[in-house]
Design a protein around this motif. Structure first.
Motif, PDB file in Angstrom:
ATOM      1  N   ASP A 137     -16.559 -36.838 -17.348  1.00  0.00           N
ATOM      2  CA  ASP A 137     -15.248 -37.278 -16.871  1.00  0.00           C
ATOM      3  C   ASP A 137     -14.634 -38.237 -17.893  1.00  0.00           C
ATOM      4  O   ASP A 137     -15.140 -39.333 -18.112  1.00  0.00           O
ATOM      5  N   GLY A 154     -11.451 -39.211 -17.645  1.00  0.00           N
ATOM      6  CA  GLY A 154     -10.425 -39.987 -16.951  1.00  0.00           C
ATOM      7  C   GLY A 154      -9.089 -39.951 -17.666  1.00  0.00           C
ATOM      8  O   GLY A 154      -8.586 -38.887 -18.041  1.00  0.00           O
ATOM      9  N   ASP A 155      -8.532 -41.133 -17.913  1.00  0.00           N
ATOM     10  CA  ASP A 155      -7.235 -41.223 -18.578  1.00  0.00           C
ATOM     11  C   ASP A 155      -7.371 -41.261 -20.096  1.00  0.00           C
ATOM     12  O   ASP A 155      -6.387 -41.462 -20.811  1.00  0.00           O
ATOM     13  N   GLY A 156      -8.605 -41.093 -20.610  1.00  0.00           N
ATOM     14  CA  GLY A 156      -8.832 -41.078 -22.050  1.00  0.00           C
ATOM     15  C   GLY A 156      -9.209 -42.418 -22.629  1.00  0.00           C
ATOM     16  O   GLY A 156      -9.483 -42.524 -23.830  1.00  0.00           O
ATOM     17  N   SER A 157      -9.242 -43.441 -21.798  1.00  0.00           N
ATOM     18  CA  SER A 157      -9.569 -44.790 -22.307  1.00  0.00           C
ATOM     19  C   SER A 157     -11.064 -44.969 -22.562  1.00  0.00           C
ATOM     20  O   SER A 157     -11.459 -45.846 -23.326  1.00  0.00           O
TER      21      SER A 157
END
Length: 481
Positions: A66, A68-71
């Protein structure tokens, strides 16, 4: 383009010499779970299916990370690592286990809807990144009451794949219940539909029920052709080719023999010559014309049998196996028909111990000596074998540091050039030094073309940011001067 037949490897070994030669018609369909790899014996068949399952497992690992938002940089790195490992496994499976050159052969890989869904589409992307041209998703062959469910799962898999519509093929058996009522849903997701025709006991000539349209392409997978005589099978393919029509689809034969595929292919061609021959242009991987020859039905079969350039000699009145006497044989990569299906193109690699010559005058081409990059490649090969005294090219071959520095220097000058003329001059310099590096490593222009063609099939793209450590190393090299 003409509607031409190609092989489906369902249970035949893809890695035997005869099977890999079948791919020279330009396209294959591959069933990885049932088709054995090299050799085709039980042990190697098991190894091939286990190799495929390892690819699926790696793609499952990838989809489970996962980001997520790429962070989360570490998660992104891990997912990227799994992606690369999956593509490497798929590339090895296709090229080494199956023996197919994906840079020039269009490979359709058949995947179950479940495997695509279980990997959240990563499996489909993996095979396209490894060089496949299309992903074929099967509509599961359930009982009639389950027909809708099987199609629903296949359409879900198409959505999960997240790949261009034109790279997706949806496949089902002829007579499948409920398909025709949902063609809008199907063709919104898949650019090609594929129909498996039921086993036949006699030649079929009526094809009015085929789902052909100008909105999509159609592939007809012929099953049970082995139950027909050769003449009936070839007549069936020829009639189907006419029914599907130009540029609307293709025909695939399940586990065909070389003879049946070659003769079926020839039956879909046209010629207005009294002798029945087909005009044939012989080309390199870069589409450079080497010469003009003629092909017959027998020579097409012979070429597919041995994977070499085999043509019809009008003077001898029979087969001409290029290189049998001269040693200048050709490796056959692909056969294509032109838009009118009345001329052929053989894409080959010209070989030869002393010189790579197609022409009887000992030149690569029947139109004289090559120019441009091909001429430079020949000159560099000659310098590598026997350079004259004071040769700068020989100095580059012998001095790794000098060659590296010149590559960096000329690339920098190309990046700084401003006028059209200056850019062309600096590009020529870069090409020269790059070709020296390639010749030293035994890499040809065709090798580079092969790599470019393979990359063109990828659907996963990198960000393409510059690498700081490479820039720094280049600046250090330039600073030495």
């Amino acid at each position: 383009m003409a509607c031409l037949p190609y092989p489906t490897f369902l249970r035949s070994p893809t890695g035997t010499p005869s099977a890999t030669s079948l791919a020279a018609v330009g396209r294959v369909r591959l069933h990885p779970l049932t088709c054995p790899g090299l050799g085709g014996d039980e042990k190697k068949s098991t190894a091939a299916s286990e190799e495929y399952r390892a690819i699926v497992a790696k793609c499952a690992q990838q989809c489970q990370v996962d980001v997520g938002d790429g962070s989360d940089k570490e998660a992104a790195k891990l997912r990227k690592r799994y992606m690369k490992e999956g593509v490497a496994l798929a590339s090895s499976y296709l090229e080494n286990t199956c023996g197919i050159d994906v840079s020039i052969i269009d490979v359709e890989v058949v995947l179950s809807a479940e495997s695509v869904l279980d990997t959240d589409g990563c499996l489909a992307c993996c095979f396209l990144d490894a060089g496949c041209s299309h992903v074929v998703i099967r509509v599961k062959d359930d009982e009639k009451e389950e027909a809708r469910k099987g199609l629903d799962r296949a359409l879900e898999a198409c959505d999960a794949a997240r790949i261009p519509r034109e790279r997706l093929i949806l496949h089902w058996k002829e007579g499948r219940v409920g398909i025709s009522q949902r063609m809008d849903e199907i063709t919104a997701r898949a650019g090609t539909i594929s129909v498996q025709v039921a086993p036949m006991t006699s030649a079929r000539t009526g094809w009015g029920d085929l789902p052909t349209s100008r909105e999509w392409k159609c592939v007809v997978q012929l099953e049970g052709v082995e139950g027909l005589t050769d003449d009936d099978a070839i007549a069936t393919v020829a009639s189907l080719s006419k029914a599907v029509g130009e540029n609307r689809g293709r025909i695939t034969l399940v586990d065909p023999t070389v003879e049946r595929l070659g003769l079926s292919y020839a039956a879909c061609l046209r010629t207005d010559r009294p002798d029945g021959l087909f005009t044939t242009v012989v080309c390199t991987r870069s589409n450079e014309a080497l010469g003009l020859v003629y092909s017959s039905k027998a020579s097409i079969v012979a070429a597919l049998q041995c994977g070499r350039g085999v043509y019809h000699s009008r003077s001898r009145g029979g087969l001409w196996r290029k290189g049998d006497t001269s040693g200048h044989y050709q490796t056959l990569h692909r056969i294509d028909a032109d838009c009118d299906a009345d001329a052929l193109r053989f894409t080959v690699t010209q070989n030869g111990e002393d010189v790579k010559a197609f022409c009887h005058l000992n030149t690569l081409s029947c139109w004289g000596e090559p120019t441009g990059l091909r001429h430079l490649e020949g000159t560099l090969a000659q310098r590598l074998r026997d350079a004259p005294a004071g040769s700068y090219t020989k100095r580059l071959f012998d001095d790794d540091v000098l060659l590296r520095d010149k590559l960096v220097e000329e690339a920098q000058e190309l990046s700084e050039a401003t006028t059209r003329k200056h850019v062309a001059e600096e590009l020529a310099d870069v090409l020269y030094f790059a070709m020296v590096r390639a010749a030293k490593a035994g890499v040809s222009i065709d090798d580079a073309v092969s790599e470019l063609d393979k990359r063109a099939r990828k659907v996963t793209r990198r960000k393409g940011d510059s690498k700081v450590f490479r820039i720094k190393a280049g600046e250090e090299n330039l600073g030495k001067k």
